[in-house]
Design a protein around this motif. Sequence first.
Motif, mmCIF file in Angstrom:
data_model
loop_
_atom_site.group_PDB
_atom_site.id
_atom_site.type_symbol
_atom_site.label_atom_id
_atom_site.label_comp_id
_atom_site.label_asym_id
_atom_site.label_seq_id
_atom_site.Cartn_x
_atom_site.Cartn_y
_atom_site.Cartn_z
ATOM 1 N N LEU A 74 -5.335 -18.699 16.432
ATOM 2 C CA LEU A 74 -4.956 -20.103 16.509
ATOM 3 C C LEU A 74 -6.194 -20.948 16.711
ATOM 4 N N GLY A 75 -6.292 -22.014 15.967
ATOM 5 C CA GLY A 75 -7.398 -22.943 16.112
ATOM 6 C C GLY A 75 -7.277 -23.724 17.408
ATOM 7 N N PHE A 76 -8.261 -24.554 17.652
ATOM 8 C CA PHE A 76 -8.360 -25.304 18.904
ATOM 9 C C PHE A 76 -7.100 -26.103 19.214
ATOM 10 N N LEU A 77 -6.557 -26.820 18.244
ATOM 11 C CA LEU A 77 -5.402 -27.673 18.496
ATOM 12 C C LEU A 77 -4.148 -26.890 18.844
ATOM 13 N N TYR A 78 -3.994 -25.678 18.293
ATOM 14 C CA TYR A 78 -2.819 -24.867 18.573
ATOM 15 C C TYR A 78 -3.011 -23.955 19.781
ATOM 16 N N GLY A 79 -4.232 -23.804 20.234
ATOM 17 C CA GLY A 79 -4.521 -22.875 21.325
ATOM 18 C C GLY A 79 -3.732 -23.149 22.588
ATOM 19 N N GLY B 137 0.844 -1.188 0.000
ATOM 20 C CA GLY B 137 0.000 0.000 0.000
ATOM 21 C C GLY B 137 0.879 1.236 0.000
ATOM 22 N N GLU B 138 0.276 2.388 -0.038
ATOM 23 C CA GLU B 138 1.060 3.624 -0.046
ATOM 24 C C GLU B 138 1.759 3.873 1.281
ATOM 25 N N VAL B 139 1.055 3.645 2.394
ATOM 26 C CA VAL B 139 1.639 3.902 3.709
ATOM 27 C C VAL B 139 1.691 2.663 4.596
ATOM 28 N N CYS B 140 1.017 1.587 4.155
ATOM 29 C CA CYS B 140 0.969 0.375 4.961
ATOM 30 C C CYS B 140 0.802 -0.830 4.040
ATOM 31 N N ASP B 141 1.586 -1.872 4.284
ATOM 32 C CA ASP B 141 1.470 -3.127 3.552
ATOM 33 C C ASP B 141 0.833 -4.154 4.466
ATOM 34 N N VAL B 142 0.252 -5.199 3.860
ATOM 35 C CA VAL B 142 -0.351 -6.270 4.649
ATOM 36 C C VAL B 142 0.121 -7.610 4.100
ATOM 37 N N ALA B 143 0.718 -8.392 4.974
ATOM 38 C CA ALA B 143 1.095 -9.766 4.653
ATOM 39 C C ALA B 143 0.077 -10.677 5.331
ATOM 40 N N GLN B 144 -0.521 -11.564 4.569
ATOM 41 C CA GLN B 144 -1.475 -12.535 5.112
ATOM 42 C C GLN B 144 -0.771 -13.887 5.161
ATOM 43 N N PHE B 145 -1.026 -14.655 6.221
ATOM 44 C CA PHE B 145 -0.453 -15.998 6.306
ATOM 45 C C PHE B 145 -1.484 -16.952 6.873
ATOM 46 N N ASN B 146 -1.418 -18.213 6.440
ATOM 47 C CA ASN B 146 -2.345 -19.207 6.969
ATOM 48 C C ASN B 146 -1.842 -20.612 6.682
ATOM 49 N N ARG B 147 -2.369 -21.518 7.438
ATOM 50 C CA ARG B 147 -2.237 -22.961 7.275
ATOM 51 C C ARG B 147 -3.297 -23.568 8.176
ATOM 52 N N ALA B 148 -3.475 -24.841 8.120
ATOM 53 C CA ALA B 148 -4.492 -25.468 8.963
ATOM 54 C C ALA B 148 -4.215 -25.130 10.425
ATOM 55 N N GLY B 149 -5.187 -24.516 11.087
ATOM 56 C CA GLY B 149 -5.079 -24.223 12.509
ATOM 57 C C GLY B 149 -4.528 -22.864 12.875
ATOM 58 N N ILE B 150 -4.060 -22.101 11.898
ATOM 59 C CA ILE B 150 -3.559 -20.755 12.208
ATOM 60 C C ILE B 150 -3.757 -19.859 10.994
ATOM 61 N N ILE C 86 4.103 -20.440 20.682
ATOM 62 C CA ILE C 86 4.013 -19.909 19.321
ATOM 63 C C ILE C 86 4.290 -18.415 19.329
ATOM 64 N N GLU C 87 3.721 -17.705 20.297
ATOM 65 C CA GLU C 87 3.965 -16.262 20.395
ATOM 66 C C GLU C 87 5.447 -15.979 20.620
ATOM 67 N N GLN C 88 6.100 -16.751 21.474
ATOM 68 C CA GLN C 88 7.530 -16.555 21.723
ATOM 69 C C GLN C 88 8.356 -16.786 20.461
ATOM 70 N N ARG C 89 8.016 -17.804 19.707
ATOM 71 C CA ARG C 89 8.742 -18.058 18.452
ATOM 72 C C ARG C 89 8.529 -16.929 17.453
ATOM 73 N N LEU C 90 7.303 -16.434 17.370
ATOM 74 C CA LEU C 90 7.031 -15.311 16.480
ATOM 75 C C LEU C 90 7.824 -14.080 16.901
ATOM 76 N N LEU C 91 7.841 -13.808 18.196
ATOM 77 C CA LEU C 91 8.608 -12.672 18.716
ATOM 78 C C LEU C 91 10.088 -12.815 18.397
ATOM 79 N N GLN C 92 10.629 -13.998 18.633
ATOM 80 C CA GLN C 92 12.057 -14.223 18.389
ATOM 81 C C GLN C 92 12.409 -14.038 16.918
ATOM 82 N N SER C 93 11.603 -14.589 16.035
ATOM 83 C CA SER C 93 11.923 -14.472 14.611
ATOM 84 C C SER C 93 11.803 -13.029 14.131
ATOM 85 N N LEU C 94 10.778 -12.327 14.582
ATOM 86 C CA LEU C 94 10.618 -10.933 14.179
ATOM 87 C C LEU C 94 11.726 -10.067 14.766
#
Length: 111
Positions: free
Chosen positions: A71-76, A41-54, A82-90
């Motif tokens: 997060l779906g039921f199985l990943y809840g 976008g001009e001032v903001c981009d959006v990345a969408q991601f998905n797979r079964a359960g997230i 999962i949040e910690q891994r996302l934080l670490q990678s970002l």
Amino acid sequence: MSEIHIERNHGLGLAAAREVARQWMQQAEQDYGMECTYAEGEVCDVAQFNRAGIDGSVEVSADTFTLNATLGFLYGSFSEQIEQRLLQSLDALLGAKAPADDDAYNDKDWL
């Protein structure tokens, strides 16, 4: 269902932030089998991601990354890990130091 919300400020500007977001998407696709799309976008981009359960998105601006995931039921029950891994990678891609673990078992002051 569990929700994850992560927001990180940065001083990269939009062009460099786009590159970081694309690197993050490549990692998510390779490491976790995510399907990712990216819309600029001009001032903001959006990345969408998905797979079964997230599924979720990362909004990329000149000074902020905002990640929202559902997060779906199985990943809840693994939402904290999962949040910690996302934080670490970002944080690794942003070059930020991850905050110190505040676990009492790792705190040397109590000895």
